[in-house]
Design a protein around this motif. Structure first.
Motif, short mmCIF file in Angstrom:
data_model
loop_
_atom_site.label_atom_id
_atom_site.label_comp_id
_atom_site.label_asym_id
_atom_site.label_seq_id
_atom_site.Cartn_x
_atom_site.Cartn_y
_atom_site.Cartn_z
N LEU A 64 28.36 -0.09 -23.05
CA LEU A 64 27.45 0.01 -24.18
C LEU A 64 27.84 1.16 -25.11
CD1 LEU A 64 24.01 -0.59 -22.41
CD2 LEU A 64 25.08 -2.10 -24.10
N MET A 65 28.33 2.26 -24.53
CA MET A 65 28.73 3.42 -25.31
C MET A 65 30.01 3.17 -26.11
SD MET A 65 28.04 6.31 -22.43
CE MET A 65 28.71 7.69 -23.34
N GLY A 66 30.87 2.30 -25.61
CA GLY A 66 32.13 2.03 -26.29
C GLY A 66 33.29 2.87 -25.80
N PHE A 67 33.06 3.70 -24.79
CA PHE A 67 34.14 4.48 -24.18
C PHE A 67 33.74 4.86 -22.77
CE2 PHE A 67 31.33 7.71 -25.78
CZ PHE A 67 31.46 8.78 -24.91
N GLN A 68 34.71 5.26 -21.97
CA GLN A 68 34.44 5.60 -20.57
C GLN A 68 34.03 7.06 -20.46
OE1 GLN A 68 37.75 4.33 -18.14
NE2 GLN A 68 36.97 2.25 -18.05
N PHE A 69 32.84 7.24 -19.99
CA PHE A 69 32.29 8.57 -19.82
C PHE A 69 32.73 9.17 -18.49
CE2 PHE A 69 28.63 11.52 -19.19
CZ PHE A 69 28.83 12.28 -20.32
N ASN A 70 32.79 8.32 -17.46
CA ASN A 70 33.37 8.71 -16.17
C ASN A 70 32.75 9.97 -15.59
OD1 ASN A 70 35.09 8.45 -13.99
ND2 ASN A 70 36.75 9.59 -14.94
N HIS A 71 31.40 10.00 -15.51
CA HIS A 71 30.73 11.18 -14.99
C HIS A 71 30.19 11.00 -13.58
CE1 HIS A 71 27.41 8.80 -16.71
NE2 HIS A 71 26.71 9.29 -15.72
N VAL A 72 30.39 9.83 -13.00
CA VAL A 72 29.79 9.59 -11.70
C VAL A 72 30.83 9.13 -10.70
CG1 VAL A 72 27.52 9.03 -12.62
CG2 VAL A 72 29.18 7.22 -12.31
N GLY A 73 30.50 9.30 -9.43
CA GLY A 73 31.31 8.78 -8.35
C GLY A 73 30.46 7.84 -7.52
N GLY A 74 30.80 7.71 -6.23
CA GLY A 74 30.03 6.82 -5.38
C GLY A 74 28.87 7.54 -4.73
N GLY A 75 28.12 6.80 -3.92
CA GLY A 75 27.03 7.38 -3.16
C GLY A 75 25.93 7.93 -4.03
#
Length: 375
Positions: A64-75
């Protein structure tokens, strides 16, 4: 609903996007003035994203943002909600990010120096990671205080999205008490974020049978009739192969009202897929740029429509196509939020008019006193 926006904006569409941005800026300024004059802000419309840990919540937010924010991991890595104030800006060829003041935890030594200034995306990611680690060792484990980030980008929608920690499905039994406690904490946090009547709830489900939906049950504890809820089935590309018969696909696309138990915003669920893989220059990266990532999302939507039509043995109607894909969900949310902004303005204007009258009275009185003093 309008057809999906093309990759390149026409002059008219560019002008429309800019007008929307100005509308939100004007509303935010009105809200700021109302907060200063009345001591309490009029709540701004926002989309609160709710889903379980494996529902593809973060991937959908990024799409939705249009780019990868990549601030989270698993769990249970995400421990604070992240409020993303997104603004379309055709002049920003890369995301322009700002961590806003008020994001801190009060007693944390943290963002006094980082808040309210432009930051590289990597620095904001590092800050979020540090907050998650801090809370991981905190007795409370989670915090309802939002990390507030303003982002301008040429692929951003005009939306305010609040990304919440993923709901947890904890197994029964004494040995799972820690996970059960975390599940209760996250659910309470989510309830607090979606209880305000002005919020739009984006309820994510990773299921092929609507009667087994899990996130919807949590949402309905706060919004029992789903009147503020947009329902989204994620990972559509993995579900289509599971259907053996066309009739099963029909029920999935058009769930009976008795199954949904409510009146959804948009009347029917939306269906989305996000291509897997990260953006980067390393060997493991699938996409070399955010433009490639965005193009892959568009191609994924076309593939999903084709796969559904193959399964159904017929062409999808225009109304059905308008519920397939991230771009259609995004457009629907933008239009919905725009209407909410406009509806909220009348509640702010009386506060400003009242203050204007009071200020005018004081000004007349002071002017009169000065006039008398000189005569």
């Amino acid at each position: 609903m309008a057809t999906p926006r093309p990759e390149l904006l026409s002059p008219d569409e560019d002008e429309e996007e800019s007008a929307r941005g100005l509308l939100y800026e004007a509303y935010n300024e009105l809200q700021r003035l109302a907060a200063e004059l009345d001591g309490a802000a009029v709540p701004a419309p926002a989309v609160v994203v709710v889903g379980h840990q494996t529902d593809g919540k973060s991937a959908l937010v990024e799409a939705l943002m249009g780019f990868q924010f990549n601030h989270v991991g698993g769990g249970t890595k995400t421990r604070r909600p992240i409020a993303l104030h997104l603004r379309f800006n055709p002049r920003c060829h890369s995301p322009n990010c700002r961590l806003l003041a008020g994001s801190g935890e009060g007693d944390a030594e943290d963002d006094a120096g980082a808040a309210d200034r432009s930051m590289l995306l990597a620095d904001i990611q590092a800050y979020i990671e540090a907050e998650n680690k801090r809370l991981e060792n905190d007795p409370s484990q989670f915090s309802a205080k939002e990390i507030i980030i303003r982002i301008e980008y040429k692929h951003c929608p005009n939306l305010t999205i609040i990304d919440t920690p993923g709901l947890i499905l904890a197994a029964p039994g004494r040995k799972n008490r820690v996970l059960q406690s975390q599940a209760c904490a996250v659910e309470a946090l989510v309830h607090a974020k979606i209880q305000h009547k002005e919020t739009i709830i984006l309820c994510l489900e990773d299921c092929s049978d609507w009667s087994n939906a899990t996130t919807r049950r949590v949402v309905m504890q706060v919004d029992p009739d789903l009147v503020r809820t947009v329902l989204v089935s994620t990972k559509l590309d993995t579900k289509i192969p599971q259907f053996a018969r066309a009739s099963d696909v029909e029920v999935f696309l058009h769930p009976p009202t008795c199954v949904l138990d409510g009146s959804l915003l948009g009347d029917f669920p939306f269906f989305t897929s996000v291509p897997s893989g990260r953006v980067g220059s390393c060997h493991e990266a699938v996409f070399r740029s955010n433009e490639e990532f965005k193009k892959a999302i568009s191609l994924r939507e076309l593939d999903d429509v084709t796969s559904l039509e193959d399964k159904l043995g017929r062409s999808l109607t225009r109304e059905e196509k308008n519920r397939i894909g991230v771009s259609n969900l995004r457009l629907f949310l933008e239009e919905l939020l725009q209407n909410r902004y406009i509806e909220s303005v009348p509640s702010i204007i009386p506060l400003l008019e009242k203050e204007h009258r009071a200020a005018s009275r004081k000004l007349r009185k002071v002017t009169q006193e000065i006039s008398q003093a000189f005569h």
